[in-house]
Write a protein that holds these residues in place. Structure first.
Motif, PDB file in Angstrom:
ATOM      1  N   ARG A  95     -34.662 -30.791  -3.816  1.00 17.00           N
ATOM      2  CA  ARG A  95     -35.959 -31.358  -3.457  1.00 17.00           C
ATOM      3  C   ARG A  95     -36.671 -30.561  -2.370  1.00 17.00           C
ATOM      4  NH1 ARG A  95     -34.245 -37.600  -2.841  1.00 17.00           N
ATOM      5  NH2 ARG A  95     -32.404 -36.549  -2.022  1.00 17.00           N
ATOM      6  N   MET A  96     -35.908 -29.914  -1.496  1.00 14.81           N
ATOM      7  CA  MET A  96     -36.556 -29.087  -0.467  1.00 14.81           C
ATOM      8  C   MET A  96     -37.187 -27.850  -1.098  1.00 14.81           C
ATOM      9  SD  MET A  96     -33.938 -29.443   2.764  1.00 14.81           S
ATOM     10  CE  MET A  96     -35.146 -28.775   3.914  1.00 14.81           C
ATOM     11  N   LEU A  97     -36.501 -27.240  -2.055  1.00 15.03           N
ATOM     12  CA  LEU A  97     -37.103 -26.119  -2.775  1.00 15.03           C
ATOM     13  C   LEU A  97     -38.328 -26.581  -3.560  1.00 15.03           C
ATOM     14  CD1 LEU A  97     -34.123 -24.039  -4.254  1.00 15.03           C
ATOM     15  CD2 LEU A  97     -35.732 -23.352  -2.458  1.00 15.03           C
ATOM     16  N   ASP A  98     -38.244 -27.784  -4.110  1.00 20.31           N
ATOM     17  CA  ASP A  98     -39.352 -28.308  -4.900  1.00 20.31           C
ATOM     18  C   ASP A  98     -40.623 -28.366  -4.068  1.00 20.31           C
ATOM     19  OD1 ASP A  98     -40.779 -29.413  -6.973  1.00 20.31           O
ATOM     20  OD2 ASP A  98     -40.008 -31.441  -6.683  1.00 20.31           O
ATOM     21  N   HIS A  99     -40.493 -28.664  -2.778  1.00 19.41           N
ATOM     22  CA  HIS A  99     -41.666 -28.727  -1.911  1.00 19.41           C
ATOM     23  C   HIS A  99     -42.286 -27.340  -1.708  1.00 19.41           C
ATOM     24  CE1 HIS A  99     -42.040 -32.891  -0.525  1.00 19.41           C
ATOM     25  NE2 HIS A  99     -40.731 -32.962  -0.637  1.00 19.41           N
ATOM     26  N   LEU A 100     -41.534 -26.295  -1.994  1.00 21.97           N
ATOM     27  CA  LEU A 100     -42.052 -24.943  -1.824  1.00 21.97           C
ATOM     28  C   LEU A 100     -42.734 -24.415  -3.080  1.00 21.97           C
ATOM     29  CD1 LEU A 100     -39.039 -23.333   0.104  1.00 21.97           C
ATOM     30  CD2 LEU A 100     -41.171 -24.228   1.051  1.00 21.97           C
ATOM     31  N   SER A 101     -42.698 -25.189  -4.164  1.00 23.91           N
ATOM     32  CA  SER A 101     -43.279 -24.699  -5.419  1.00 23.91           C
ATOM     33  C   SER A 101     -44.774 -24.445  -5.272  1.00 23.91           C
ATOM     34  CB  SER A 101     -43.011 -25.684  -6.556  1.00 23.91           C
ATOM     35  OG  SER A 101     -43.629 -26.938  -6.302  1.00 23.91           O
ATOM     36  N   GLY A 102     -45.460 -25.257  -4.464  1.00 23.54           N
ATOM     37  CA  GLY A 102     -46.888 -25.043  -4.252  1.00 23.54           C
ATOM     38  C   GLY A 102     -47.169 -23.733  -3.544  1.00 23.54           C
ATOM     39  N   ILE A 103     -46.250 -23.333  -2.658  1.00 25.36           N
ATOM     40  CA  ILE A 103     -46.420 -22.069  -1.954  1.00 25.36           C
ATOM     41  C   ILE A 103     -46.306 -20.913  -2.932  1.00 25.36           C
ATOM     42  CG2 ILE A 103     -45.457 -20.578  -0.157  1.00 25.36           C
ATOM     43  CD1 ILE A 103     -44.363 -23.169   1.137  1.00 25.36           C
ATOM     44  N   VAL A 104     -45.329 -20.991  -3.820  1.00 26.66           N
ATOM     45  CA  VAL A 104     -45.149 -19.928  -4.807  1.00 26.66           C
ATOM     46  C   VAL A 104     -46.361 -19.854  -5.729  1.00 26.66           C
ATOM     47  CG1 VAL A 104     -43.777 -19.188  -6.793  1.00 26.66           C
ATOM     48  CG2 VAL A 104     -42.635 -20.016  -4.720  1.00 26.66           C
ATOM     49  N   THR A 105     -46.856 -21.021  -6.141  1.00 25.29           N
ATOM     50  CA  THR A 105     -48.040 -21.034  -6.999  1.00 25.29           C
ATOM     51  C   THR A 105     -49.225 -20.388  -6.291  1.00 25.29           C
ATOM     52  OG1 THR A 105     -47.313 -23.041  -8.148  1.00 25.29           O
ATOM     53  CG2 THR A 105     -49.658 -22.505  -8.252  1.00 25.29           C
ATOM     54  N   ALA A 106     -49.403 -20.722  -5.007  1.00 22.77           N
ATOM     55  CA  ALA A 106     -50.488 -20.108  -4.243  1.00 22.77           C
ATOM     56  C   ALA A 106     -50.295 -18.604  -4.137  1.00 22.77           C
ATOM     57  CB  ALA A 106     -50.565 -20.733  -2.848  1.00 22.77           C
ATOM     58  N   ALA A 107     -49.052 -18.188  -3.947  1.00 24.13           N
ATOM     59  CA  ALA A 107     -48.769 -16.754  -3.848  1.00 24.13           C
ATOM     60  C   ALA A 107     -49.125 -16.041  -5.140  1.00 24.13           C
ATOM     61  CB  ALA A 107     -47.289 -16.538  -3.514  1.00 24.13           C
ATOM     62  N   LEU A 108     -48.824 -16.680  -6.266  1.00 19.71           N
ATOM     63  CA  LEU A 108     -49.130 -16.073  -7.553  1.00 19.71           C
ATOM     64  C   LEU A 108     -50.634 -15.968  -7.776  1.00 19.71           C
ATOM     65  CD1 LEU A 108     -46.433 -17.963  -9.611  1.00 19.71           C
ATOM     66  CD2 LEU A 108     -46.536 -15.498  -9.342  1.00 19.71           C
ATOM     67  N   GLN A 109     -51.363 -16.957  -7.310  1.00 19.10           N
ATOM     68  CA  GLN A 109     -52.798 -16.991  -7.567  1.00 19.10           C
ATOM     69  C   GLN A 109     -53.582 -16.045  -6.676  1.00 19.10           C
ATOM     70  OE1 GLN A 109     -53.474 -21.227  -7.107  1.00 19.10           O
ATOM     71  NE2 GLN A 109     -53.555 -21.503  -9.310  1.00 19.10           N
ATOM     72  N   VAL A 110     -53.063 -15.726  -5.496  1.00 15.73           N
ATOM     73  CA  VAL A 110     -53.835 -14.904  -4.556  1.00 15.73           C
ATOM     74  C   VAL A 110     -53.063 -13.679  -4.110  1.00 15.73           C
ATOM     75  CG1 VAL A 110     -55.124 -16.892  -3.715  1.00 15.73           C
ATOM     76  CG2 VAL A 110     -53.035 -16.221  -2.536  1.00 15.73           C
ATOM     77  N   SER A 111     -52.210 -13.165  -4.987  1.00 16.16           N
ATOM     78  CA  SER A 111     -51.347 -12.049  -4.590  1.00 16.16           C
ATOM     79  C   SER A 111     -52.128 -10.772  -4.336  1.00 16.16           C
ATOM     80  CB  SER A 111     -50.279 -11.796  -5.657  1.00 16.16           C
ATOM     81  OG  SER A 111     -50.878 -11.489  -6.904  1.00 16.16           O
ATOM     82  N   GLY A 112     -53.391 -10.744  -4.726  1.00 13.95           N
ATOM     83  CA  GLY A 112     -54.203  -9.537  -4.528  1.00 13.95           C
ATOM     84  C   GLY A 112     -54.082  -8.619  -5.720  1.00 13.95           C
ATOM     85  N   GLY A 113     -55.067  -7.774  -5.923  1.00 14.07           N
ATOM     86  CA  GLY A 113     -55.052  -6.886  -7.093  1.00 14.07           C
ATOM     87  C   GLY A 113     -55.090  -7.734  -8.345  1.00 14.07           C
ATOM     88  N   PRO A 114     -54.397  -7.339  -9.399  1.00 12.92           N
ATOM     89  CA  PRO A 114     -54.308  -8.167 -10.586  1.00 12.92           C
ATOM     90  C   PRO A 114     -53.700  -9.504 -10.215  1.00 12.92           C
ATOM     91  CG  PRO A 114     -53.485  -5.960 -11.028  1.00 12.92           C
ATOM     92  CD  PRO A 114     -53.668  -6.074  -9.536  1.00 12.92           C
ATOM     93  N   ALA A 115     -54.326 -10.595 -10.652  1.00 12.47           N
ATOM     94  CA  ALA A 115     -53.885 -11.924 -10.223  1.00 12.47           C
ATOM     95  C   ALA A 115     -52.662 -12.374 -10.998  1.00 12.47           C
ATOM     96  CB  ALA A 115     -55.025 -12.927 -10.394  1.00 12.47           C
ATOM     97  N   THR A 116     -51.564 -11.663 -10.853  1.00  9.44           N
ATOM     98  CA  THR A 116     -50.328 -12.020 -11.532  1.00  9.44           C
ATOM     99  C   THR A 116     -49.181 -11.961 -10.564  1.00  9.44           C
ATOM    100  OG1 THR A 116     -49.733  -9.773 -12.160  1.00  9.44           O
ATOM    101  CG2 THR A 116     -51.185 -10.953 -13.648  1.00  9.44           C
ATOM    102  N   GLY A 117     -48.229 -12.882 -10.744  1.00  9.08           N
ATOM    103  CA  GLY A 117     -47.083 -12.902  -9.862  1.00  9.08           C
ATOM    104  C   GLY A 117     -46.229 -11.667 -10.013  1.00  9.08           C
ATOM    105  N   CYS A 118     -46.239 -11.081 -11.179  1.00 11.11           N
ATOM    106  CA  CYS A 118     -45.440  -9.881 -11.427  1.00 11.11           C
ATOM    107  C   CYS A 118     -46.242  -8.618 -11.138  1.00 11.11           C
ATOM    108  CB  CYS A 118     -44.957  -9.866 -12.874  1.00 11.11           C
ATOM    109  SG  CYS A 118     -43.976 -11.303 -13.299  1.00 11.11           S
ATOM    110  N   GLU A 119     -47.439  -8.818 -10.643  1.00  7.11           N
ATOM    111  CA  GLU A 119     -48.322  -7.737 -10.202  1.00  7.11           C
ATOM    112  C   GLU A 119     -48.894  -6.940 -11.370  1.00  7.11           C
ATOM    113  OE1 GLU A 119     -50.446  -6.327  -7.105  1.00  7.11           O
ATOM    114  OE2 GLU A 119     -48.957  -7.897  -7.138  1.00  7.11           O
ATOM    115  N   ARG A 120     -48.057  -6.551 -12.311  1.00  8.48           N
ATOM    116  CA  ARG A 120     -48.558  -5.784 -13.454  1.00  8.48           C
ATOM    117  C   ARG A 120     -47.967  -6.365 -14.738  1.00  8.48           C
ATOM    118  NH1 ARG A 120     -46.696  -2.326  -9.672  1.00  8.48           N
ATOM    119  NH2 ARG A 120     -48.206  -1.032  -8.561  1.00  8.48           N
ATOM    120  N   PRO A 121     -48.797  -6.935 -15.620  1.00  8.63           N
ATOM    121  CA  PRO A 121     -48.275  -7.429 -16.893  1.00  8.63           C
ATOM    122  C   PRO A 121     -47.727  -6.269 -17.713  1.00  8.63           C
ATOM    123  CG  PRO A 121     -50.471  -8.316 -16.448  1.00  8.63           C
ATOM    124  CD  PRO A 121     -50.224  -7.220 -15.453  1.00  8.63           C
ATOM    125  N   THR A 122     -46.439  -6.267 -17.956  1.00 11.75           N
ATOM    126  CA  THR A 122     -45.802  -5.204 -18.725  1.00 11.75           C
ATOM    127  C   THR A 122     -44.785  -5.813 -19.670  1.00 11.75           C
ATOM    128  OG1 THR A 122     -44.018  -4.871 -17.118  1.00 11.75           O
ATOM    129  CG2 THR A 122     -46.047  -3.594 -16.784  1.00 11.75           C
TER     130      THR A 122
END
Length: 295
Positions: free
Chosen positions: A222-249
């Motif tokens: 449950r503590m990790l679950d509370h961090l899921s929003g942070i990861v989602t935010a990181a994926l959405q605003v990672s800069g450059g191409p808006a992907t968590g993996c940075e480059r779709p390959t």
């Protein structure tokens, strides 16, 4: 109509910044440019020129109406440094400049205070707080930093945080198999593959965000679950191409599929290793974490 209300209406986008729910992503009509077309609100004019500069890039407010827009603009100005630490914020001046009521100003400052950006004390008033007091895990602050002068630091810190959280979540999720979740993850890998083939970076990023957020949610912690929003935010605003993996390959899609295979077989080591491979894409991250082990 106030200037702020006009800005709010003219910058509205056809698609919101949220993610489609499970089962909806593959049929969601995404907009073509969710981040690139954002327009900054009018600058404040007058003697206080530094109080008149809005953030470099306006984002979609998570609030509604004038209150949400004012939180967005003031938050960006603080995080960008346009309103420096210990700067006094006078509610009457804010209300006059943005043409909003005292109630809207008061509620907006309360939101910013909850985020650690400002403090209000009797006989002192409301002042901007130093960055050491900010809630840097707040999704709004993550977004504001990502489009400000701290962008590079924000990207590095988010990538390091994800590298710490997500491999563990993948390992734990392998022991919490749910048929509906497993099928959704399989579907998301197919969506990633199709989006890659179509050159659809936006759909790829949305599917990627749902994949990683869902994985954390099913880790059984449950503590990790509370961090899921942070990861989602990181994926959405990672800069450059808006992907968590940075480059779709093809390689990134393959690693997603490998994670799903590990979850399906209950092999936490495989899922963890695939996640480490997927996330180790930034030189600054590689400097502080060991190379992923092959399993």
């Amino acid at each position: 109509m106030s200037t702020l209300a006009h800005t709010m209406m003219t910058t509205a986008r056809s698609a919101d910044s949220g993610l489609a729910g499970p089962g909806e992503l593959d049929r969601y009509p995404y907009a073509e440019a969710p981040m690139a077309d954002r327009v900054a609100a009018p600058a404040w004019e007058g003697a206080d020129s530094d109080l008149g500069r809005v953030g470099r890039r306006a984002g979609g407010s998570r609030g509604r109406g004038l209150h949400g827009q004012l939180v967005q603009q003031l938050g960006q100005m603080i995080v960008s440094g346009d309103l420096g630490a210990d700067r006094p914020l006078v509610p009457e001046e804010i209300g006059q400049r943005f043409e909003v009521s005292r109630t809207v100003v008061r509620e907006s400052l309360r939101v910013l205070e909850a985020k650690g950006l400002v403090s209000a004390r009797p006989n002192v008033g409301t002042r901007v707080r130093p960055v050491s007091d900010w809630n840097l895990l707040d999704p709004d602050i993550i977004e504001w930093r990502a489009f400000g002068p701290q962008r590079d630091d924000q990207r590095r810190e988010l990538n390091e945080l994800r590298w710490t959280i997500e491999p563990l979540a993948a390992r734990l999720a392998a022991g919490h198999g749910r048929e509906d979740v497993q099928q959704r993850l399989v579907d998301l890998v197919e969506i990633l593959s199709h989006a890659l083939a179509q050159g659809d970076a936006l759909t790829f990023s949305r599917a990627d965000a749902e994949f990683h957020g869902l994985l954390i949610q099913v880790a059984g912690n449950r503590m990790l679950d509370h961090l899921s929003g942070i990861v989602t935010a990181a994926l959405q605003v990672s800069g450059g191409p808006a992907t968590g993996c940075e480059r779709p390959t093809e390689a990134s899609v393959a690693q997603h599929a490998r994670i799903v295979d590990g979850l399906g077989s209950g092999d936490g080591a495989v899922a963890e290793g695939a996640m480490r491979q997927l996330l180790t894409v930034h030189p600054e991250v590689e400097r502080v974490v060991p190379a992923p082990r092959e399993h």
